[in-house]
Design an enzyme around this catalytic site. Structure first.
Site, PDB file in Angstrom:
ATOM      1  N   GLU A   1       0.830  -1.207   0.000  1.00 25.45           N
ATOM      2  CA  GLU A   1       0.000   0.000   0.000  1.00 25.45           C
ATOM      3  C   GLU A   1       0.861   1.253   0.000  1.00 25.45           C
ATOM      4  O   GLU A   1       0.437   2.310  -0.472  1.00 25.45           O
ATOM      5  CB  GLU A   1      -0.954  -0.028   1.211  1.00 25.45           C
ATOM      6  CG  GLU A   1      -2.081  -1.035   0.992  1.00 25.45           C
ATOM      7  CD  GLU A   1      -2.663  -1.623   2.264  1.00 25.45           C
ATOM      8  OE1 GLU A   1      -2.418  -1.072   3.348  1.00 25.45           O
ATOM      9  OE2 GLU A   1      -3.354  -2.659   2.154  1.00 25.45           O
TER      10      GLU A   1
ATOM     11  N   GLY B   1      -6.471  -8.012   1.535  1.00 22.99           N
ATOM     12  CA  GLY B   1      -7.798  -7.434   1.768  1.00 22.99           C
ATOM     13  C   GLY B   1      -8.846  -7.871   0.766  1.00 22.99           C
ATOM     14  O   GLY B   1      -9.918  -7.274   0.688  1.00 22.99           O
TER      15      GLY B   1
ATOM     16  N   SER C   1      -5.040 -11.861   3.393  1.00 21.52           N
ATOM     17  CA  SER C   1      -6.290 -12.534   3.742  1.00 21.52           C
ATOM     18  C   SER C   1      -6.096 -13.772   4.617  1.00 21.52           C
ATOM     19  O   SER C   1      -6.791 -14.774   4.437  1.00 21.52           O
ATOM     20  CB  SER C   1      -7.089 -12.868   2.471  1.00 21.52           C
ATOM     21  OG  SER C   1      -7.405 -11.679   1.778  1.00 21.52           O
TER      22      SER C   1
HETATM   23  P1  PGA Z   1      -5.131  -8.550   4.980  1.00 21.04           P
HETATM   24  O1  PGA Z   1      -3.864  -7.575   4.929  1.00 21.04           O
HETATM   25  O2  PGA Z   1      -4.811  -9.601   6.033  1.00 21.04           O
HETATM   26  O3  PGA Z   1      -6.282  -7.666   5.379  1.00 21.04           O
HETATM   27  O4  PGA Z   1      -5.282  -9.143   3.626  1.00 21.04           O
HETATM   28  C1  PGA Z   1      -2.549  -8.046   5.069  1.00 21.04           C
HETATM   29  C2  PGA Z   1      -1.588  -6.901   4.982  1.00 21.04           C
HETATM   30  O5  PGA Z   1      -1.835  -5.985   4.179  1.00 21.04           O
HETATM   31  O6  PGA Z   1      -0.576  -6.865   5.706  1.00 21.04           O
END
Ligand code: PGA
Length: 255
Positions: free
Chosen positions: A96, A172, A211
């Protein structure tokens, strides 16, 4: 043997009330665990989280740092400040930030070196997008991301890194890499680290992220080169996060 590690990445979520609700709950559910547990809330909650984690065996981490000790860098936070606030860990190079904040491999490498210099343990994120995977570029992409950080910190410090393999398409989205898909990448990354600094690859912990839930954690953590997880959404639920940490218990034996 590598000790299993589970880190919760709260991202830009939470409030004082949430920190006060989740952390004591997590601590209560995870008394005496052998797995190393790290919680990474947003900057404003680090001091409060440090206070609430006191007396537990769980550690505190931040989600980023600025690679400099101090100075005219409005809005930034240094590794020394994070240490001062009670952090021992820091997440770096999350996709991100790579995508949304224009962080390139060189920037992530500088941050990793700065973290180690400040006495923090960096969790360096690597991972391919879905189009890179479809184009057969997964290993090329993650190798370049890890290679830049290895070069940046040097062979003497390589063993102090923790790597998180987080396929961008799995973050996510509810789509998780299969244990076999994740293991394949982890195995390659470990070989790369070992070739760079003999001995380092064997001890370096490699987490899977994307996830992870209580329902799929054990099958991922059972893979020989998966040493735990970096948990996003599920780390915001004390019961779910604790269950993921408990899924890592006892998985160190063959690693
Ligand atoms: P998530 O995010 O478990 O919500 O997929 C993992 C992360 O971005 O570290």
């Amino acid at each position: 043997m590598r000790r299993t590690l589970v880190a919760g990445n709260w991202k830009m979520h939470g409030s004082q009330a949430m920190v006060r609700a989740i952390l004591p709950d997590v601590c209560g559910r995870l008394q005496g665990v052998a797995t190393e547990v790290v919680v990474c809330p947003p900057f404003p909650y680090l001091l409060l989280a440090a206070e609430l984690l006191q007396g537990s065996s769980h550690a505190l981490g931040a989600q980023d740092l600025y690679p400099g000790a101090s100075g005219a860098h409005t809005g930034e936070v240094s590794g020394q400040m994070l240490r001062d606030a009670g952090c021992t860990w820091v997440i770096l190079g999350h996709s991100e930030r790579r995508a949304g904040k224009c962080e390139d491999d060189a920037a992530v490498a500088r941050k990793a070196k700065a973290a180690l210099d400040a006495g923090l343990r960096p969790i360096v994120c690597v991972g391919e997008t879905s189009s890179q995977r479809e184009g057969g570029l997964t290993f090329e992409v993650v190798a370049a991301q890890l290679g830049a950080v290895l070069d940046g910190v040097g062979s003497d410090l390589a063993a102090s890194l923790t790597v998180a393999y987080e396929p961008v398409w799995a973050i996510g989205t509810g789509l998780t890499a299969s244990p076999e898909q994740a293991q394949e990448v982890h195995g390659r990354l470990r070989l790369q680290a070992e070739a760079f600094a003999p001995g380092a690859g064997k001890v370096m912990r490699m987490l899977y992220g994307g996830s992870v839930k209580a329902a799929n954690a054990a099958s991922l953590f059972a893979m020989p080169d998966i040493d735990g997880g970096l948990i996003g959404g599920a780390s915001l639920d004390a019961g779910e996060f604790a269950a993921i940490c408990l899924a890592a218990e006892g998985m160190s034996w063959n690693k």
